[in-house]
Design a protein around this motif. Structure first.
Motif, PDB file in Angstrom:
ATOM      1  N   LEU B   8       0.838  -1.195   0.150  1.00 19.07           N
ATOM      2  CA  LEU B   8      -0.064  -0.025  -0.017  1.00 19.07           C
ATOM      3  C   LEU B   8       1.028   1.245   0.203  1.00 19.07           C
ATOM      4  CD1 LEU B   8      -2.438  -0.899   2.715  1.00 19.07           C
ATOM      5  CD2 LEU B   8      -3.025  -1.222   0.337  1.00 19.07           C
ATOM      6  N   LEU B   9       0.476   2.606  -0.813  1.00 19.98           N
ATOM      7  CA  LEU B   9       0.992   3.614  -0.581  1.00 19.98           C
ATOM      8  C   LEU B   9      -0.023   4.559  -0.647  1.00 19.98           C
ATOM      9  CD1 LEU B   9       3.929   4.416  -2.969  1.00 19.98           C
ATOM     10  CD2 LEU B   9       2.577   6.114  -1.841  1.00 19.98           C
ATOM     11  N   GLY B  10      -0.160   5.266   0.368  1.00 21.72           N
ATOM     12  CA  GLY B  10      -0.991   6.165   0.691  1.00 21.72           C
ATOM     13  C   GLY B  10      -0.954   7.116   1.928  1.00 21.72           C
ATOM     14  N   ASN B  11      -2.193   7.744   2.362  1.00 26.31           N
ATOM     15  CA  ASN B  11      -1.921   8.607   3.242  1.00 26.31           C
ATOM     16  C   ASN B  11      -2.502   8.425   4.662  1.00 26.31           C
ATOM     17  OD1 ASN B  11      -0.947  11.161   1.662  1.00 26.31           O
ATOM     18  ND2 ASN B  11      -2.427  10.492   0.362  1.00 26.31           N
ATOM     19  N   VAL B  12      -1.819   8.842   5.734  1.00 25.12           N
ATOM     20  CA  VAL B  12      -2.210   8.275   7.153  1.00 25.12           C
ATOM     21  C   VAL B  12      -3.411   9.210   7.599  1.00 25.12           C
ATOM     22  CG1 VAL B  12      -1.706   8.359   9.474  1.00 25.12           C
ATOM     23  CG2 VAL B  12       0.217   7.876   7.739  1.00 25.12           C
ATOM     24  N   GLY B  13      -4.569   8.314   7.810  1.00 32.42           N
ATOM     25  CA  GLY B  13      -5.805   9.256   8.073  1.00 32.42           C
ATOM     26  C   GLY B  13      -5.854   9.785   9.693  1.00 32.42           C
ATOM     27  N   LYS B  14      -5.065   9.096  10.680  1.00 29.23           N
ATOM     28  CA  LYS B  14      -4.953   9.786  11.927  1.00 29.23           C
ATOM     29  C   LYS B  14      -3.613   9.327  12.503  1.00 29.23           C
ATOM     30  CE  LYS B  14      -8.856   7.762  13.803  1.00 29.23           C
ATOM     31  NZ  LYS B  14      -9.909   7.513  14.805  1.00 29.23           N
ATOM     32  N   ASP B  15      -3.270  10.135  13.742  1.00 27.43           N
ATOM     33  CA  ASP B  15      -2.137   9.768  14.259  1.00 27.43           C
ATOM     34  C   ASP B  15      -2.209   8.171  14.900  1.00 27.43           C
ATOM     35  OD1 ASP B  15      -0.981  12.277  13.777  1.00 27.43           O
ATOM     36  OD2 ASP B  15      -1.121  12.939  15.816  1.00 27.43           O
ATOM     37  N   PRO B  16      -1.050   7.625  14.874  1.00 26.26           N
ATOM     38  CA  PRO B  16      -1.088   6.429  15.364  1.00 26.26           C
ATOM     39  C   PRO B  16      -1.847   6.269  16.788  1.00 26.26           C
ATOM     40  CG  PRO B  16       0.712   6.442  14.138  1.00 26.26           C
ATOM     41  CD  PRO B  16       0.112   7.928  14.312  1.00 26.26           C
ATOM     42  N   GLU B  17      -2.419   5.223  17.182  1.00 27.07           N
ATOM     43  CA  GLU B  17      -2.658   4.852  18.522  1.00 27.07           C
ATOM     44  C   GLU B  17      -1.954   3.769  18.912  1.00 27.07           C
ATOM     45  OE1 GLU B  17      -7.083   3.976  19.497  1.00 27.07           O
ATOM     46  OE2 GLU B  17      -7.538   5.415  18.317  1.00 27.07           O
ATOM     47  N   VAL B  18      -0.981   4.000  20.079  1.00 32.26           N
ATOM     48  CA  VAL B  18       0.035   2.946  20.515  1.00 32.26           C
ATOM     49  C   VAL B  18      -0.369   2.368  22.027  1.00 32.26           C
ATOM     50  CG1 VAL B  18       2.266   2.435  20.545  1.00 32.26           C
ATOM     51  CG2 VAL B  18       1.701   4.262  19.063  1.00 32.26           C
ATOM     52  N   GLU B  67       5.017   5.286  16.401  1.00 37.19           N
ATOM     53  CA  GLU B  67       4.554   6.103  17.372  1.00 37.19           C
ATOM     54  C   GLU B  67       5.337   7.474  17.389  1.00 37.19           C
ATOM     55  OE1 GLU B  67       5.405   4.664  21.291  1.00 37.19           O
ATOM     56  OE2 GLU B  67       3.758   5.752  22.182  1.00 37.19           O
ATOM     57  N   LYS B  68       6.669   7.194  16.816  1.00 36.65           N
ATOM     58  CA  LYS B  68       7.495   8.583  17.081  1.00 36.65           C
ATOM     59  C   LYS B  68       7.415   9.454  15.721  1.00 36.65           C
ATOM     60  CE  LYS B  68      11.203   6.406  19.380  1.00 36.65           C
ATOM     61  NZ  LYS B  68      12.113   5.607  18.988  1.00 36.65           N
ATOM     62  N   TYR B  69       7.494   8.852  14.596  1.00 34.28           N
ATOM     63  CA  TYR B  69       7.772   9.449  13.273  1.00 34.28           C
ATOM     64  C   TYR B  69       6.344   9.580  12.365  1.00 34.28           C
ATOM     65  CZ  TYR B  69      12.251   8.706  15.079  1.00 34.28           C
ATOM     66  OH  TYR B  69      13.670   8.736  15.509  1.00 34.28           O
ATOM     67  N   PRO B 129      -5.791   3.455  26.316  1.00 34.62           N
ATOM     68  CA  PRO B 129      -6.063   3.765  25.213  1.00 34.62           C
ATOM     69  C   PRO B 129      -7.877   3.777  24.917  1.00 34.62           C
ATOM     70  CG  PRO B 129      -5.285   1.789  25.040  1.00 34.62           C
ATOM     71  CD  PRO B 129      -4.801   2.337  26.164  1.00 34.62           C
ATOM     72  N   GLN B 130      -8.272   4.707  24.450  1.00 36.73           N
ATOM     73  CA  GLN B 130      -9.731   4.293  24.443  1.00 36.73           C
ATOM     74  C   GLN B 130      -9.831   3.342  22.998  1.00 36.73           C
ATOM     75  OE1 GLN B 130      -7.984   7.107  23.923  1.00 36.73           O
ATOM     76  NE2 GLN B 130      -9.426   8.647  23.672  1.00 36.73           N
ATOM     77  N   GLN B 131     -10.747   2.287  23.082  1.00 40.46           N
ATOM     78  CA  GLN B 131     -10.740   1.591  22.096  1.00 40.46           C
ATOM     79  C   GLN B 131     -12.009   1.948  21.071  1.00 40.46           C
ATOM     80  OE1 GLN B 131     -10.977  -2.462  23.812  1.00 40.46           O
ATOM     81  NE2 GLN B 131      -8.554  -2.341  24.422  1.00 40.46           N
ATOM     82  N   SER B 132     -11.727   1.993  19.873  1.00 41.29           N
ATOM     83  CA  SER B 132     -12.528   2.521  18.766  1.00 41.29           C
ATOM     84  C   SER B 132     -13.762   1.448  18.882  1.00 41.29           C
ATOM     85  CB  SER B 132     -12.000   2.773  17.622  1.00 41.29           C
ATOM     86  OG  SER B 132     -12.925   2.299  16.538  1.00 41.29           O
ATOM     87  N   PRO B 133     -15.029   2.082  18.693  1.00 40.25           N
ATOM     88  CA  PRO B 133     -16.278   0.844  18.742  1.00 40.25           C
ATOM     89  C   PRO B 133     -16.093   0.379  17.037  1.00 40.25           C
ATOM     90  CG  PRO B 133     -16.903   2.871  18.566  1.00 40.25           C
ATOM     91  CD  PRO B 133     -15.415   3.372  18.973  1.00 40.25           C
ATOM     92  N   VAL B 134     -15.425   0.890  16.376  1.00 37.15           N
ATOM     93  CA  VAL B 134     -15.386   0.389  15.098  1.00 37.15           C
ATOM     94  C   VAL B 134     -14.427  -0.739  14.849  1.00 37.15           C
ATOM     95  CG1 VAL B 134     -14.969   0.909  12.481  1.00 37.15           C
ATOM     96  CG2 VAL B 134     -15.913   2.539  13.997  1.00 37.15           C
ATOM     97  N   THR B 135     -13.196  -0.706  15.716  1.00 35.32           N
ATOM     98  CA  THR B 135     -12.182  -1.610  15.531  1.00 35.32           C
ATOM     99  C   THR B 135     -12.032  -2.254  16.893  1.00 35.32           C
ATOM    100  OG1 THR B 135     -10.383  -0.287  15.427  1.00 35.32           O
ATOM    101  CG2 THR B 135     -11.478  -0.815  13.560  1.00 35.32           C
ATOM    102  N   PRO B 136     -12.810  -2.787  17.694  1.00 38.14           N
ATOM    103  CA  PRO B 136     -12.538  -3.231  18.884  1.00 38.14           C
ATOM    104  C   PRO B 136     -11.348  -4.201  19.088  1.00 38.14           C
ATOM    105  CG  PRO B 136     -14.480  -4.362  18.271  1.00 38.14           C
ATOM    106  CD  PRO B 136     -13.974  -3.147  17.219  1.00 38.14           C
ATOM    107  N   ILE B 137     -10.594  -3.791  19.980  1.00 32.72           N
ATOM    108  CA  ILE B 137      -9.284  -4.815  20.322  1.00 32.72           C
ATOM    109  C   ILE B 137      -9.682  -5.649  21.641  1.00 32.72           C
ATOM    110  CG2 ILE B 137      -7.053  -5.175  20.794  1.00 32.72           C
ATOM    111  CD1 ILE B 137      -6.349  -2.915  19.020  1.00 32.72           C
ATOM    112  N   GLN B 138      -9.976  -6.826  21.627  1.00 24.78           N
ATOM    113  CA  GLN B 138     -10.643  -7.580  22.917  1.00 24.78           C
ATOM    114  C   GLN B 138      -9.264  -7.865  23.640  1.00 24.78           C
ATOM    115  OE1 GLN B 138     -12.691 -10.289  20.517  1.00 24.78           O
ATOM    116  NE2 GLN B 138     -14.294 -10.208  21.898  1.00 24.78           N
ATOM    117  N   ASN B 139      -9.603  -7.589  25.094  1.00 27.55           N
ATOM    118  CA  ASN B 139      -8.580  -8.087  25.902  1.00 27.55           C
ATOM    119  C   ASN B 139      -8.401  -9.737  26.082  1.00 27.55           C
ATOM    120  OD1 ASN B 139      -7.083  -5.847  26.471  1.00 27.55           O
ATOM    121  ND2 ASN B 139      -8.645  -5.164  27.751  1.00 27.55           N
ATOM    122  N   ASN B 140      -8.199 -10.513  25.091  1.00 22.32           N
ATOM    123  CA  ASN B 140      -8.114 -11.991  25.389  1.00 22.32           C
ATOM    124  C   ASN B 140      -6.664 -12.177  25.224  1.00 22.32           C
ATOM    125  OD1 ASN B 140      -7.182 -12.327  22.652  1.00 22.32           O
ATOM    126  ND2 ASN B 140      -8.994 -12.066  21.616  1.00 22.32           N
TER     127      ASN B 140
END
Lengths: 147, 147, 147, 147
Positions: B8-18, B67-69, B129-140
DNA sequence: TTTT
DNA sequence: TTTT
């Protein structure tokens, strides 16, 4: 200023389902499996083999080629692009499905080894394909856009 | 016997969530946009420009570099693999989300042109981190597997 | 049953040289540099940065686009295929040169940042291009085959 | 800030030649053929099928795997990078050769169908490989750099 | 939610 | 012969 490219080499999960738009354009869909090798991490954790299923979508000539020559179990190389589309489920909620629009395909299973015969005995019916609940194709106007 | 590769070659939509796993492993997520050019078909139909959003997931060193760059708006080249995972939504129904696990990244926005400063002013909080409702990351438990 | 695919992202070494076949078909050639990062091996050996030069060849519309918009120093993404051709050097000995036939190109340098102006001041002359001794293009019949 | 990536799917031209550096590192070389399909241009010109030969170079574990499992005639998928190196021919003139440094390999020929047996009967001698005049490997210090 |  |  943008690239969206996918390269997959894996095995066909089901014989292609092919339908024809009113304009005569063929559209084929079928799943392709790729499997990561199992491996062991530095700390000893075993990461097991994992199979990923990809929803392939082919248009026009590629769809017709798939209809004739691609069968469940075949090994396939494809290039394409990722595309996520939305649809409304039974409850009216918006759902998303990610598909691979194929623009190049190389068949790696020798004709002699393909399960082509069984496919002739149980032919796909292009006229009235059952649409899988998992990957619904809606009859919206965009379906007649040949892209 | 299998290949699952995305470029992929494109544009970042939001700052990374780390976020950081208990094991100290960093995981970064952010959206990347690729845009198809508009074009005109042989029959005169106009196919408009179309933007595709990809959910990127980076691990370990790549996550720390992001996260840094990496900042919203940056142009990025990545290689990775497609991965679809399931999760249960609020109603308990199974949902699927397709992500790109990144294994190579090239930053194409010169440092001077990156929106890095604003990111320092509005830092991501890795601890909670707040977990986005669109892309939940479960704590499994699998979350602690560093793959 | 075959794939020959190259993906390069690097910097243009010289303004494109463009010539036109008798049939009016444009052919552009120019070098593209890719640079490996320096790195240190487990045993401490330093592997220095290394630049690789690729001989790009573009046909038709892509060649015309390159003639207009590609300049020395620009950052470029291309897809293409590898092709090695032979030619006879001054002593009559057979030599080989490997080129990249480009079939997709994305320009990553914003127009404002491109060195386009200097190129207008020192235009390439398509009518009588000097052929580099390093990459001779022979006037054989195949030159008129537009592939 | 750079990408140099090659993807090839084709047929092995000869059993791998494998040699071992003083450090014990294995290096394998063998040719891979990719073949373009023949096609007809809009103006009726027939462009015949064309075979391209690629000089593959594998290091370390990949070289050892190739030594054991890759045979003439096998179908192979590889990812790698392009590298052109120079050497001096018999007359002292500088020559160039382009090679593909492989960093990922998938064997597509089922074991049962591979020509593995004949390779056992005519083993490659790793100790003193004859160096092909077409692709000489010089014994220079860089040979002991394990990259 | 990005960019041209 | 490019760029960081």
């Amino acid at each position: 200023m943008s690239v969206n490219k996918v390269i997959l080499l894996g095995n066909v999960g089901k014989d292609p389902e092919v339908r024809y738009l009113d304009t005569g354009i063929a559209v084929a869909t079928f799943p392709l499996a790729t499997t990561d090798r199992a491996y062991t991490l530095a700390n000893g954790t075993q990461v097991p083999e994992r199979t990923e299923w990809h929803n392939l979508v082919l248009w026009r000539g590629l769809a017709e080629t798939a209809e004739k020559y691609v069968h469940k179990g075949d090994k396939l190389y494809i290039e394409g692009k990722i595309r996520t589309r939305s649809y409304d489920d039974q409850t009216g909620a918006k759902r998303y499905i990610t598909e691979i629009f194929v623009d190049n395909m190389e068949m790696l299973t020798p004709k002699s080894a393909s399960s082509g015969v069984s496919s002739v005995q149980q032919p796909v019916t292009p006229a009235q394909p059952q649409q899988s609940p998992v990957t619904p194709i809606q009859n919206n106007p965009a379906d007649d856009l040949p892209f």
